[in-house]
Design a protein around this motif. Sequence first.
Motif, PDB file in Angstrom:
ATOM      1  N   GLU A 101       3.356  11.524   5.416  1.00 13.72           N
ATOM      2  CA  GLU A 101       3.877  11.834   6.751  1.00 13.72           C
ATOM      3  C   GLU A 101       4.944  12.925   6.717  1.00 13.72           C
ATOM      4  O   GLU A 101       5.227  13.572   7.740  1.00 13.72           O
ATOM      5  CB  GLU A 101       4.450  10.578   7.409  1.00 13.72           C
ATOM      6  CG  GLU A 101       3.407   9.565   7.846  1.00 13.72           C
ATOM      7  CD  GLU A 101       2.924   8.670   6.714  1.00 13.72           C
ATOM      8  OE1 GLU A 101       2.081   7.796   6.971  1.00 13.72           O
ATOM      9  OE2 GLU A 101       3.406   8.832   5.566  1.00 13.72           O
ATOM     10  N   LEU A 152      15.946   3.069  14.948  1.00 16.81           N
ATOM     11  CA  LEU A 152      15.641   2.823  13.542  1.00 16.81           C
ATOM     12  C   LEU A 152      16.364   1.606  12.993  1.00 16.81           C
ATOM     13  O   LEU A 152      17.342   1.122  13.567  1.00 16.81           O
ATOM     14  CB  LEU A 152      16.022   4.051  12.718  1.00 16.81           C
ATOM     15  CG  LEU A 152      15.383   5.373  13.139  1.00 16.81           C
ATOM     16  CD1 LEU A 152      16.070   6.542  12.445  1.00 16.81           C
ATOM     17  CD2 LEU A 152      13.885   5.374  12.833  1.00 16.81           C
ATOM     18  N   THR A 157      11.727  -5.124  10.930  1.00 16.01           N
ATOM     19  CA  THR A 157      10.803  -3.998  10.921  1.00 16.01           C
ATOM     20  C   THR A 157      10.520  -3.584   9.480  1.00 16.01           C
ATOM     21  O   THR A 157      11.452  -3.417   8.695  1.00 16.01           O
ATOM     22  CB  THR A 157      11.396  -2.795  11.679  1.00 16.01           C
ATOM     23  OG1 THR A 157      11.693  -3.185  13.020  1.00 16.01           O
ATOM     24  CG2 THR A 157      10.414  -1.627  11.697  1.00 16.01           C
ATOM     25  N   PRO A 158       9.254  -3.426   9.097  1.00 20.77           N
ATOM     26  CA  PRO A 158       8.948  -2.999   7.718  1.00 20.77           C
ATOM     27  C   PRO A 158       9.619  -1.673   7.386  1.00 20.77           C
ATOM     28  O   PRO A 158       9.693  -0.774   8.232  1.00 20.77           O
ATOM     29  CB  PRO A 158       7.423  -2.878   7.724  1.00 20.77           C
ATOM     30  CG  PRO A 158       6.973  -3.795   8.818  1.00 20.77           C
ATOM     31  CD  PRO A 158       8.035  -3.699   9.870  1.00 20.77           C
ATOM     32  N   GLY A 160       8.620   0.762   5.555  1.00 15.58           N
ATOM     33  CA  GLY A 160       7.713   1.894   5.675  1.00 15.58           C
ATOM     34  C   GLY A 160       7.554   2.374   7.103  1.00 15.58           C
ATOM     35  O   GLY A 160       7.519   3.581   7.368  1.00 15.58           O
ATOM     36  N   ASP A 161       7.475   1.453   8.054  1.00 18.66           N
ATOM     37  CA  ASP A 161       7.332   1.834   9.462  1.00 18.66           C
ATOM     38  C   ASP A 161       8.547   2.615   9.933  1.00 18.66           C
ATOM     39  O   ASP A 161       8.424   3.605  10.671  1.00 18.66           O
ATOM     40  CB  ASP A 161       7.154   0.586  10.336  1.00 18.66           C
ATOM     41  CG  ASP A 161       5.817  -0.101  10.103  1.00 18.66           C
ATOM     42  OD1 ASP A 161       4.991   0.444   9.348  1.00 18.66           O
ATOM     43  OD2 ASP A 161       5.609  -1.190  10.677  1.00 18.66           O
ATOM     44  N   THR A 162       9.720   2.176   9.519  1.00 14.32           N
ATOM     45  CA  THR A 162      10.938   2.866   9.928  1.00 14.32           C
ATOM     46  C   THR A 162      11.019   4.260   9.336  1.00 14.32           C
ATOM     47  O   THR A 162      11.318   5.235  10.028  1.00 14.32           O
ATOM     48  CB  THR A 162      12.168   2.046   9.481  1.00 14.32           C
ATOM     49  OG1 THR A 162      12.194   0.815  10.209  1.00 14.32           O
ATOM     50  CG2 THR A 162      13.457   2.811   9.748  1.00 14.32           C
ATOM     51  N   LYS A 164       8.614   6.171   8.287  1.00 15.08           N
ATOM     52  CA  LYS A 164       7.589   7.064   8.824  1.00 15.08           C
ATOM     53  C   LYS A 164       7.953   7.585  10.214  1.00 15.08           C
ATOM     54  O   LYS A 164       7.509   8.667  10.614  1.00 15.08           O
ATOM     55  CB  LYS A 164       6.241   6.344   8.845  1.00 15.08           C
ATOM     56  CG  LYS A 164       5.660   6.152   7.435  1.00 15.08           C
ATOM     57  CD  LYS A 164       4.430   5.263   7.435  1.00 15.08           C
ATOM     58  CE  LYS A 164       3.949   5.008   6.012  1.00 15.08           C
ATOM     59  NZ  LYS A 164       2.789   4.086   5.963  1.00 15.08           N
ATOM     60  N   LYS A 165       8.769   6.834  10.966  1.00 14.95           N
ATOM     61  CA  LYS A 165       9.236   7.327  12.260  1.00 14.95           C
ATOM     62  C   LYS A 165      10.031   8.621  12.108  1.00 14.95           C
ATOM     63  O   LYS A 165      10.045   9.471  12.994  1.00 14.95           O
ATOM     64  CB  LYS A 165      10.140   6.279  12.934  1.00 14.95           C
ATOM     65  CG  LYS A 165       9.421   5.121  13.584  1.00 14.95           C
ATOM     66  CD  LYS A 165      10.449   4.247  14.304  1.00 14.95           C
ATOM     67  CE  LYS A 165       9.792   3.047  14.971  1.00 14.95           C
ATOM     68  NZ  LYS A 165      10.804   2.204  15.677  1.00 14.95           N
ATOM     69  N   ASP A 168       8.540  12.211  12.568  1.00 18.07           N
ATOM     70  CA  ASP A 168       8.328  12.765  13.905  1.00 18.07           C
ATOM     71  C   ASP A 168       9.575  13.450  14.458  1.00 18.07           C
ATOM     72  O   ASP A 168       9.521  14.062  15.533  1.00 18.07           O
ATOM     73  CB  ASP A 168       7.890  11.662  14.875  1.00 18.07           C
ATOM     74  CG  ASP A 168       6.529  11.080  14.519  1.00 18.07           C
ATOM     75  OD1 ASP A 168       5.678  11.857  14.027  1.00 18.07           O
ATOM     76  OD2 ASP A 168       6.324   9.876  14.717  1.00 18.07           O
ATOM     77  N   TYR A 190      12.230   3.624   0.368  1.00 18.01           N
ATOM     78  CA  TYR A 190      10.794   3.500   0.592  1.00 18.01           C
ATOM     79  C   TYR A 190      10.007   4.220  -0.498  1.00 18.01           C
ATOM     80  O   TYR A 190       8.933   3.761  -0.920  1.00 18.01           O
ATOM     81  CB  TYR A 190      10.412   4.040   1.967  1.00 18.01           C
ATOM     82  CG  TYR A 190       8.947   3.873   2.291  1.00 18.01           C
ATOM     83  CD1 TYR A 190       8.346   2.612   2.249  1.00 18.01           C
ATOM     84  CD2 TYR A 190       8.150   4.963   2.627  1.00 18.01           C
ATOM     85  CE1 TYR A 190       7.008   2.440   2.531  1.00 18.01           C
ATOM     86  CE2 TYR A 190       6.808   4.808   2.917  1.00 18.01           C
ATOM     87  CZ  TYR A 190       6.236   3.540   2.865  1.00 18.01           C
ATOM     88  OH  TYR A 190       4.896   3.380   3.150  1.00 18.01           O
TER      89      TYR A 190
END
Length: 414
Positions: A101, A152, A157-158, A160-162, A164-165, A168, A190
Motif C-alpha cells: 500500500e 487512527l 482495530t488490527p 495492519g488496518d490502521t 494501511k490507512k 491514503d 507492522y
Amino acid sequence: MTVPEAVGFSAERLERIRPIMQNYVDDGRIPGFLTVVARRGKVVHFETIGMQDIENNKPIEADTIFRIHSMSKPITSVAVMILYEEGHFQLDTPVSDFIPEFKNMKVYNGDQTEILDAKKAVTIKHLLTHTAGFVYGWGKESIDKRYRQANLFQPGTPLGDTVKKLSDIPLAHEPGEKWTYGVSTDVLGYLVQVVSGMPFEEFLQARLFEPLSMVDTAFSVPVEKLDRFAAVYQLTTQKAVKDGKEKEKKMDDDKDKGKGIKGDKKEKMKLERVDKDPRLASGEIRFFPGGGGGLVSTAPDYVRFCQMLLNGGEFEGVRILKKETVELMRYPHHEGWFGLGFSVVNDKESKDTDDKEPKDTPESIGSYSWGGAAGTLFWIDPEKALIGLLMTQVSDVSTSHDQFKVLTYEALTE
C-alpha cells in the motif's frame, strides 16, 4: 544496590537527588517519581517519591507500572534491527516491498496547497529516523486534519488496518527531506509483524521481553496487576479568589498572554487526574499494539533493556543484537542528532528535539536517549558506562528531567 563509591559515584552527592525531586511533589506539580542511576552494570540509586495514585493514597513502588508512551519507540527499533541482522532487508529497502500500500505515495507541496506524486520511496531507514514524512496530526495544517479524520489507533482495530490507512494520506514532505515526528514507528511495528509472520506483540514477547526477563512490559495490564498501575495526571491552573471560592480550568493561552496574575485573582497549578477509563476497575486494560507508544513497563524492566544496549546488545548471557548493530543505531544519522530510534548527543550543544536550538547538556558525546509523553525519560551514556531513568505520569516535566541529569553527573567522582 551497589555501594556508589565502588563504581565511581559519591553516595553523599547522589543523596541530593531526592530532596530536589521531592520539591516537585511537595509543590503539587508532579504526583510522584521513580529515579534510577546505574553504572558499569550496577544500580547505585533507586528511589521512589510521592504517589502513583493520589486519590487512593497509593505510593509509587519499585514495581509500579507506567505508561511509557514514546519510550516504546526504541524497543520497536530494536525489534526492527533484529530482523535487519537476520538479513530480511537493508536500511534502504523500500517499505512497499513488505507493505504494498505504500508504493506510489503522494506528498504535499511546501504550503500544503497541492498534492503531488512522491519522488522517492519511503525506506525503512526513513521510518527509523522519522524522516519519512509521517506526522501525528496535532497541528492545524491540511495533513493534520487528514490524520484526525482517519481516526487512527483505536483499541481493537488490527494494526495492519490502521497502518494501511496511512497510505491514503499524503506525506508531509519528500522522504528523507527533514525530521518530522510522527507515526513512523507504528508503521515499523507492522513491518515487524509482516516480516516475522507473527503478531507484533508476540514478536516482542518472544524476542525481547522474555529473553530479557522484562516481565511487566506489554501492551496490556492484566487484572492481577491493576493495583500496580499508575494513574495519569496533567497540570491545570486553579484561580484562588478573594472570597475563598476556587474555580478550575485547563491551562490555556491566558498564561502566554500575561493573564497569570490579574487583579485579586492569582493562578495556582494543580494536578488533575485524566485516566478515567472504566476498565481500571473492571478488567484487563489493553492498549493499541502500535510500535510508537502503546507499551507499559516498570523501572526494573526498562533498566534491563537499557543495560542490554549499553552492553552492546547483550544482557546476562543473552544476546539480542550484535555490538556493531547497536553502534549503528546510536550513530547520528540525521542532522547530527538523531539515530535509529534515539536522540543522540553529537556535540556538547546537543539540539533539542522541539526547538532545534543549541542546548547545553551534561551528557557525554555519544549518549543517546528518548522520553514519553507522560514524563518518562531514559538516557544511556556509553563513555561513562551510565544509565539514567526517570518514571512519572504527568506531562511537562522537562525541568525535573534536566535537574535529575545534572545531579547525576555532579555525583560522579571518576
